[in-house]
Design a protein around this motif. Structure first.
Motif, PDB file in Angstrom:
ATOM      1  N   ARG A  92       0.833  -1.208   0.000  1.00 31.05           N
ATOM      2  CA  ARG A  92       0.000   0.000   0.000  1.00 31.05           C
ATOM      3  C   ARG A  92       0.865   1.255   0.000  1.00 31.05           C
ATOM      4  N   ALA A  93       1.957   1.216   0.739  1.00 26.17           N
ATOM      5  CA  ALA A  93       2.875   2.354   0.789  1.00 26.17           C
ATOM      6  C   ALA A  93       3.426   2.651  -0.600  1.00 26.17           C
ATOM      7  N   GLU A  94       3.832   1.611  -1.287  1.00 24.70           N
ATOM      8  CA  GLU A  94       4.390   1.795  -2.622  1.00 24.70           C
ATOM      9  C   GLU A  94       3.360   2.411  -3.576  1.00 24.70           C
ATOM     10  N   GLN A  95       2.135   1.938  -3.519  1.00 24.77           N
ATOM     11  CA  GLN A  95       1.088   2.483  -4.381  1.00 24.77           C
ATOM     12  C   GLN A  95       0.883   3.972  -4.122  1.00 24.77           C
ATOM     13  N   GLU A  96       0.829   4.357  -2.847  1.00 26.74           N
ATOM     14  CA  GLU A  96       0.596   5.765  -2.502  1.00 26.74           C
ATOM     15  C   GLU A  96       1.775   6.638  -2.915  1.00 26.74           C
ATOM     16  N   LEU A  97       2.981   6.166  -2.666  1.00 24.56           N
ATOM     17  CA  LEU A  97       4.162   6.960  -3.018  1.00 24.56           C
ATOM     18  C   LEU A  97       4.299   7.101  -4.531  1.00 24.56           C
ATOM     19  N   LYS A  98       4.009   6.039  -5.257  1.00 23.59           N
ATOM     20  CA  LYS A  98       4.055   6.132  -6.719  1.00 23.59           C
ATOM     21  C   LYS A  98       3.030   7.139  -7.232  1.00 23.59           C
ATOM     22  N   GLU A  99       1.874   7.151  -6.609  1.00 24.20           N
ATOM     23  CA  GLU A  99       0.843   8.116  -7.020  1.00 24.20           C
ATOM     24  C   GLU A  99       1.302   9.549  -6.719  1.00 24.20           C
ATOM     25  N   SER A 100       1.995   9.746  -5.607  1.00 18.73           N
ATOM     26  CA  SER A 100       2.454  11.091  -5.256  1.00 18.73           C
ATOM     27  C   SER A 100       3.407  11.646  -6.307  1.00 18.73           C
ATOM     28  N   VAL A 101       4.305  10.808  -6.837  1.00 21.79           N
ATOM     29  CA  VAL A 101       5.245  11.297  -7.850  1.00 21.79           C
ATOM     30  C   VAL A 101       4.620  11.302  -9.239  1.00 21.79           C
ATOM     31  N   ARG A 102       3.597  10.482  -9.455  1.00 20.75           N
ATOM     32  CA  ARG A 102       2.885  10.536 -10.734  1.00 20.75           C
ATOM     33  C   ARG A 102       2.158  11.874 -10.866  1.00 20.75           C
ATOM     34  N   LEU A 103       1.579  12.324  -9.777  1.00 25.52           N
ATOM     35  CA  LEU A 103       0.835  13.585  -9.791  1.00 25.52           C
ATOM     36  C   LEU A 103       1.739  14.810  -9.828  1.00 25.52           C
ATOM     37  N   ASP A 104       2.934  14.662  -9.275  1.00 27.42           N
ATOM     38  CA  ASP A 104       3.890  15.777  -9.259  1.00 27.42           C
ATOM     39  C   ASP A 104       5.283  15.210  -9.494  1.00 27.42           C
ATOM     40  N   SER A 105       5.722  15.256 -10.723  1.00 32.55           N
ATOM     41  CA  SER A 105       7.016  14.654 -11.081  1.00 32.55           C
ATOM     42  C   SER A 105       8.209  15.403 -10.490  1.00 32.55           C
ATOM     43  N   ASN A 106       7.974  16.550  -9.854  1.00 33.89           N
ATOM     44  CA  ASN A 106       9.050  17.287  -9.178  1.00 33.89           C
ATOM     45  C   ASN A 106       9.028  17.110  -7.660  1.00 33.89           C
ATOM     46  N   PHE A 107       8.253  16.157  -7.200  1.00 35.80           N
ATOM     47  CA  PHE A 107       8.105  15.940  -5.757  1.00 35.80           C
ATOM     48  C   PHE A 107       9.234  15.043  -5.251  1.00 35.80           C
ATOM     49  N   HIS A 108      10.363  15.666  -4.966  1.00 37.67           N
ATOM     50  CA  HIS A 108      11.570  14.917  -4.610  1.00 37.67           C
ATOM     51  C   HIS A 108      11.419  14.075  -3.350  1.00 37.67           C
ATOM     52  N   GLU A 109      10.629  14.537  -2.378  1.00 29.94           N
ATOM     53  CA  GLU A 109      10.439  13.744  -1.163  1.00 29.94           C
ATOM     54  C   GLU A 109       9.745  12.422  -1.479  1.00 29.94           C
ATOM     55  N   GLY A 110       8.815  12.446  -2.418  1.00 30.20           N
ATOM     56  CA  GLY A 110       8.138  11.220  -2.830  1.00 30.20           C
ATOM     57  C   GLY A 110       9.113  10.214  -3.425  1.00 30.20           C
ATOM     58  N   TYR A 111      10.009  10.689  -4.282  1.00 31.98           N
ATOM     59  CA  TYR A 111      11.022   9.807  -4.868  1.00 31.98           C
ATOM     60  C   TYR A 111      11.959   9.267  -3.788  1.00 31.98           C
ATOM     61  N   TYR A 112      12.334  10.119  -2.852  1.00 33.90           N
ATOM     62  CA  TYR A 112      13.241   9.694  -1.780  1.00 33.90           C
ATOM     63  C   TYR A 112      12.609   8.602  -0.922  1.00 33.90           C
ATOM     64  N   TYR A 113      11.386   8.809  -0.485  1.00 32.86           N
ATOM     65  CA  TYR A 113      10.750   7.792   0.365  1.00 32.86           C
ATOM     66  C   TYR A 113      10.424   6.532  -0.422  1.00 32.86           C
ATOM     67  N   LEU A 114      10.171   6.670  -1.696  1.00 35.53           N
ATOM     68  CA  LEU A 114       9.997   5.492  -2.534  1.00 35.53           C
ATOM     69  C   LEU A 114      11.329   4.729  -2.630  1.00 35.53           C
TER      70      LEU A 114
END
Length: 78
Positions: free
Chosen positions: A18-40
């Motif tokens: 579930r964590a992976e799905q949510e984090l992937k969605e966060s960077v899909r919606l904002d490709s400049n969201f570096h924190e999302g990429y880091y936590y992923l």
């Protein structure tokens, strides 16, 4: 941001899929969201998905190249 926060919470609860799905969605919606990429990347590393972790930390560093946490994780993964 809500997807990132839920992803972080699911990671803490060790609900990794579930964590992976949510984090992937966060960077899909904002490709400049570096924190999302880091936590992923952290999640990928936890699951021993090293190649994916490397890709995600590299994306985070493309956006925030001076971030020491991101640099440290990249060194650990290499």
């Amino acid at each position: 941001m809500i997807y990132y926060l839920r992803g972080y919470a699911y990671t803490e609860l060790k609900e990794y899929e579930r964590a992976e799905q949510e984090l992937k969605e966060s960077v899909r919606l904002d490709s400049n969201f570096h924190e999302g990429y880091y936590y992923l990347a952290l999640l990928n590393a936890e699951l021993n998905h090293v190649d994916e972790a490397k890709e995600n930390v590299e994306k985070a560093l493309e956006i925030e190249p001076a971030n020491k946490e991101y640099q440290d994780l990249q060194r650990k993964l290499n």
